[in-house]
Design a protein around this motif. Structure first.
Motif, mmCIF file in Angstrom:
data_model
loop_
_atom_site.group_PDB
_atom_site.id
_atom_site.type_symbol
_atom_site.label_atom_id
_atom_site.label_comp_id
_atom_site.label_asym_id
_atom_site.label_seq_id
_atom_site.Cartn_x
_atom_site.Cartn_y
_atom_site.Cartn_z
ATOM 1 N N TRP A 2 -1.609 -10.875 3.754
ATOM 2 C CA TRP A 2 -0.672 -11.490 2.806
ATOM 3 C C TRP A 2 0.530 -10.648 2.631
ATOM 4 N N THR A 3 0.435 -9.266 2.531
ATOM 5 C CA THR A 3 1.322 -8.533 2.180
ATOM 6 C C THR A 3 2.450 -8.447 3.383
ATOM 7 N N GLU A 46 -5.903 -9.053 2.551
ATOM 8 C CA GLU A 46 -4.508 -8.287 1.757
ATOM 9 C C GLU A 46 -3.462 -7.864 2.458
ATOM 10 N N LEU A 47 -3.914 -7.304 3.429
ATOM 11 C CA LEU A 47 -2.811 -6.767 4.585
ATOM 12 C C LEU A 47 -1.920 -8.105 5.319
#
Ligand SMILES: [Zn+2]
Length: 452
Positions: free
Chosen positions: A223-224, A220-221
């Motif tokens: 992608w963000t 997630e990190l």
């Protein structure tokens, strides 16, 4: 210490590293600021750039600086370290050596363990390094310390902190935060200066030391923040055995399901990849990095580089902390695959492709920066090598000269981002003996902690 200037380098033989492996004679290279602004006939460029500082290459070989695609600076203090117990397998090598050594590092030892190989990289013509860092008892700010060491000389790099659950949830979270903080820092700097020396990925140790929640948060990190992941995959069968046992899934499938794979993610090693897993890495265009010296040192086997390249995987080459000089692994790779396969023709094209084409491609994919060619518009990351070919050198046989001559030749001059960092084998303003003395002091303290 650094001089930023406009420079014209003449009286050199130039290996451009373009698609045709062009070699130029009677040509010169002009550098304006951080970039190469012209490559052309010496007579013409000397007139056009008469106001540039002139550098006589003394007939040396001028070529792009090299990229080391997988490195662990923090491994520096393992040199000469005695182990109380001989490891019987790869998992024990991690437990008895690496996980104890990284735990003993503080921020000062992180700095010195990065500075020593930084000097070695510059000396050996390596101008960009993709590092993978761990120091579980000094996480916050550790990437800044590595940056500080590299920036002291001006080495280019991509850094990351390896998150893992092996030291508990809190340290895993701190690791994640260190990546997030440093990614943001690089992003802000690169907004103002796209040629900035540093960039960041999300670092992960390996599937078998990462719980589902941690993998999810890391992906997630990534992608963000628009960054890829950098992780060890199937360096040994233990990665598969424990991943299956704990998470009921195969390694690559698991990484794929969590979104860790992709065109800007790096998977290191891949020795025990099954065919289906190679297909998955190919389908997601994930980068793989081969580290032959480390694989031999750990006696874990060798990856099927032929199958991977046949499936169009972008396969690079790194040193995995064995050395800062990627040329050593290039030579080893050539010998390892030939010897193992009892085929003296094996791996000739593949290793060349890894070092000269794929390593710069990997660096560009991740950072957007054009390195690895002597061509106008590329970053001025250039080396001058003491190599005067004793046999005819052409585009067709350059790789033979590289493997059996250039690999052993001294690097005379290293330029990164247009700055002359080493010239006539001197790194101006650097007290190498003093630095080694500080490093030894640091290492002694680290070894003491290691033993306790
Ligand atoms: Zn590694």
């Amino acid at each position: 210490m650094h001089q930023e200037m406009n420079l014209l380098i003449a009286n050199v033989q130039i290996f451009t590293n373009d698609d045709e492996n062009t070699i130029l004679s009677e040509c010169a290279v002009a550098i304006e600021g951080t970039q190469i602004c012209a490559v052309g006939l010496e007579t013409e460029l000397k007139t056009r750039y008469a106001n540039f500082q002139q550098l006589d290459g003394a007939r040396r070989l001028l070529m792009p600086g090299l990229v080391n695609a997988h490195m662990h600076f923090y491994g520096t203090f393992a040199r000469g370290l005695g182990l109380p117990q001989a490891p019987k397998n790869f998992h024990e090598i991690l437990k008895f050596l690496w996980w104890k050594l990284d735990s003993a590092l503080d921020l000062k030892s992180v700095y010195y363990s990065a500075l020593i190989p930084t000097i070695s990289a510059i000396r050996h013509g390596v101008t960009s390094v993709i590092d993978h860092h761990a120091s579980p008892n000094a996480i916050d700010g550790s990437l800044d310390k590595i940056e500080e060491a590299m920036a002291l000389l001006g080495l280019r790099g991509i850094l990351c902190y390896e998150i893992t659950d092996r030291d508990g949830r809190e340290k895993c979270q701190q690791g994640l935060e260190e990546n997030a903080r440093y990614i943001q820092k690089c992003r802000m700097t690169k907004k103002k200066d796209p040629d900035h020396l540093f960039d960041c990925m999300v670092g992960l140790h390996a599937s078998f030391t990462l719980d589902d929640g941690s993998l999810k948060r890391a992906a997630e990190l990534g992608w963000t923040m628009g960054r890829g992941c950098h992780i060890h995959v199937l360096e040994d069968e233990v990665d598969r055995t424990i991943t299956r046992e704990k998470y009921g899934m195969d390694v690559v499938r698991r990484l794929g399901e969590f979104g860790v794979l992709g065109e800007s993610s790096i998977v290191a090693h891949g020795i025990y990849l099954q065919d289906l897993e190679i297909n998955m890495l190919s389908a997601t265009d994930t980068i793989v990095v081969h580290n032959p010296q480390s694989n031999m040192n750990n006696a874990v086997g060798r990856p099927n580089i032929f199958k991977m390249m046949g499936e169009n995987i972008c396969l690079g080459i790194g040193t995995d902390g064995m050395s800062a000089d990627v040329k050593q692994d290039v030579r080893t790779a050539n010998l390892l695959h030939k010897h193992d396969l009892r085929n003296s023709n094996a791996a000739w094209v593949e290793i060349q492709e890894m070092l000269l084409k794929n390593n710069p491609r990997i660096f560009r994919r991740i950072t957007g920066q054009k390195v690895g060619r002597i061509e106008a518009g590329y970053l001025a990351d250039i080396i001058l090598v003491d190599y005067c070919p004793p046999t005819p050198m052409t585009s067709e046989n350059f790789w033979g000269h590289f493997l059996f001559g250039i690999c052993d030749a001294d690097v005379d001059t290293t330029i990164i981002n247009g700055r002359m960092i080493m010239h006539r084998k001197q790194i101006a303003g650097l007290d190498e003996e003093g630095i080694a003395a500080h490093a030894r002091e640091c290492a002694a303290a680290v070894w003491k902690k290691f033993d306790s």
